[in-house]
Design an enzyme around this catalytic site. Sequence first.
Site: not given
Length: 480
Positions: A367, A378, A392
């Site tokens: 999560s 990224e 998740k």
Amino acid sequence: MSHVCGVWLGRVSRAGDRLDRVPSPPHRGRTARSGSRRPKGRDVKSNLLRNVLVGAIAVLVAGLLVTSGFLVRVLTEGDQEAAAVSTGVTTASKAKDDPTNYALLAEMAKIIAEDYVDPDKATPEALRDAAIKGIFDALDPHSAYIDPDSYALSRDDFEGAFEGIGATVSKEGDFVVISTPLPNTPAEKAGIKAGDQVLEVDGQSAEGWSVQLAVTKIRGPIGSKVTIKVKHKDGKIETFTISRDKIAVESVSRLPLFGGVLRDAAGDEVKDIAYVRIRSFSRSTPQEVEKTLKDINASGAKGIILDVRSNPGGLLQETIQIADMFLDGGQIFYQQDRSGRETGAVARSGALTNLPIVILQDEFSASGAELLAGALQENGRAKVIGTRSFGKGTVNHARDLSNGGAVYVSIGRWLTPKHNQIEGKGITPDYEVQMTLEELEARKDIPAQRAIDMLRGRPLPPPSKPVATATPTASATPRR
């Protein structure tokens, strides 16, 4: 008698076929055998015998006619009634096929409660719970009904303290497993280990339990005891009786995962690299991280190891705030709702630190931990070391219910800055490290050692070969 009736009922169709084909009486005159006339005495006897047979056959035929007529009537009237009932059902079904007509469920529950052969399995509570389970089984594994007790416990998760044994849990396959025992808690002191499979709680089998149910069973008031049977990663089964306590959780720690001090592969203490562990994202986590980063900036450290292993996630806004501390602009994440519409969060200019970062994650990082790792990875702000994360990536919202419980429902999905899906896929590390059981038992933190070498610019050995982790079979977000 029943046997005789059975025989007759079995032959009705044959008798019925023969009712219109009663054989003609034999010719009086020549017999087929000799062609000679019978004596009169023999004719009298034959006539008498024939009359008796004819009478018997007549009685039999009359009986069969009555029987056949009764069956035909039953079958005919039955067909008519069935047709009438069928027509009625067809007409009524048009109304009852309305998917919003939940009165049908109440009607079925009433019938089952009155007629089911095992009444203990057809109590109102059992039928209600089964209906609720059926609804959420049709959804993703992160949507769930939370009963009032569990809901009260879950709200404590984000306040920095709770009452229990001090461990985070997640779901793998049919069982709940210990993600990590928190340091200096009853769970750690008793001998509970990360990866332990929970087999029983207070003598009840835990097979098939949800994370929410396991949390409810394991937690309890301070001073009360709970007995837990677990299966360690090496296959050994142990039973622990643990006294519950108030667990004060600092979500941020400078203490390495295996305790003691941070050491490199040579066993030397590391002083030029800062170590920060984020256990979860609670209301106080941003303040804790901010203070920690200020201390690190003043320490002269050359890099940061950000450890989110076994971090089950937490509050979204707090996670965004922490990601913003490490970024100088750039997309943090995208959120896609049920209509496909995208929103998201963008980092503000000005990071709290410009030091290079390596993130440590494992199969229990879920999560918010995945959102943070994906955002920094990224945006080129951090490298990720470890195993593929939990996967998740749903946005969940709790809606209060009238009974004090809640519906915890997925309302969207998270995407990374490059639009990669987190749900079911997780965050792929830049460098794969899968620890062996021997390394775990020896408390050698191999991922941390690789992170130290990476931050120091040293060559790294070949990464571990990708292996199956908990992620493919995991079915619920890790929880305390």
